[in-house]
Design an enzyme around this catalytic site. Sequence first.
Site, PDB file in Angstrom:
ATOM      1  CG  ASP A 140      -1.798   1.149   1.375  1.00  0.00           C
ATOM      2  OD1 ASP A 140      -1.752   2.034   0.492  1.00  0.00           O
ATOM      3  OD2 ASP A 140      -2.548   1.195   2.363  1.00  0.00           O
ATOM      4  CG  ASP A 159       1.058   5.891 -13.190  1.00  0.00           C
ATOM      5  OD1 ASP A 159      -0.034   6.382 -13.536  1.00  0.00           O
ATOM      6  OD2 ASP A 159       1.667   5.043 -13.860  1.00  0.00           O
TER       7      ASP A 159
HETATM    8  N1  SPD Z   1      -8.989   8.418 -15.598  1.00  0.00           N
HETATM    9  C1  SPD Z   1      -7.831   7.652 -15.639  1.00  0.00           C
HETATM   10  C2  SPD Z   1      -6.738   8.121 -14.766  1.00  0.00           C
HETATM   11  C3  SPD Z   1      -5.741   7.046 -14.701  1.00  0.00           C
HETATM   12  C4  SPD Z   1      -4.409   7.480 -14.370  1.00  0.00           C
HETATM   13  N2  SPD Z   1      -3.475   6.402 -14.226  1.00  0.00           N
HETATM   14  C5  SPD Z   1      -3.207   5.643 -15.371  1.00  0.00           C
HETATM   15  C6  SPD Z   1      -2.158   4.612 -15.140  1.00  0.00           C
HETATM   16  C7  SPD Z   1      -1.246   4.518 -16.277  1.00  0.00           C
HETATM   17  N3  SPD Z   1       0.033   4.045 -15.891  1.00  0.00           N
END
Ligand code: SPD
Length: 282
Positions: A140, A159
């Site tokens: 987590d 991310d």
């Molecule tokens: N609405 C989608 C937002 C997602 C962001 N993260 C995407 C992960 C790609 N590595």
Amino acid sequence: MEPSNWLEETYDDDVRLGFRVREILVDKQSKFQRVQIVDTYAMGKVLALDGLFMTSEKDEFFYHEMIVHPAMTTLANPQKVLVIGGGDGGTIREICRYPQVQSVTMVEIDGDVIDACKTHLPSLGADAWNDPRLDLRVADGIAYVAEAPEATFDLIILDGSDPVGPAEGLFGTTFYENVKRVLKPDGVFVLQSESPTLMPKLFTEVQTTLRQIFEQVTPYFGPVPLYGGSIWSWTIAGDEHTPLNIRPERVELIQPTAKLYTPELHRSALTTPGYVKALLGT
Ligand code: SPD
């Protein structure tokens, strides 16, 4: 997946985005969320988590180059990097292009996402999965930054998904305060900060909360064809960093593989559109 030949995402019952399905490759309920990888006609293989589009084979570079290179081409000495989330591997792939990076710690909560992406989206993480600098932890991210020693990282990248399910706590004050504590004083925090057109309230809340914690908070913008709203945002936050001081020697490093990033695009992405200034009251 529903007996439908469309992979669909909805926002607030008002917006529906969809791609016609060629084949369902993964559809499982992990410990944390529904994990889908679906081959679509328009975008190639698409990763969706709890019904939200994350990335696709066809457009992933729009997102991953933007979440990594504006920070990596401007930081003075990016040696220690932490990635929270990013289980598809696209973000670590871009970070590992820089030889000055000594370690990349990646903390992803859902091992099923990593396994599914390694199998079905191998071009995302590519060689980064086997890079000796990678310290991959299935854990987590919120707990990780709460417990990590202070002033450890030069760059922290969140991310994450949208703020539902396991990603919800990644949008709050306590998490951002811990990120700041774990960053070195001249380090920076980069996160995906949603769409100012499709989710103006959420975008604004993220900016407002970050500004209470960091001295310099700069949103930047670009398209991600997979997502709704036409324009997506990322934000770079720190106390001592200017994201406009682009280092040409870093740009040279990534130029051979970059599909999107150029210094010109970097500068224009950091220009805040008028309607966003109005949203932010700046
Ligand atoms: N609405 C989608 C937002 C997602 C962001 N993260 C995407 C992960 C790609 N590595």
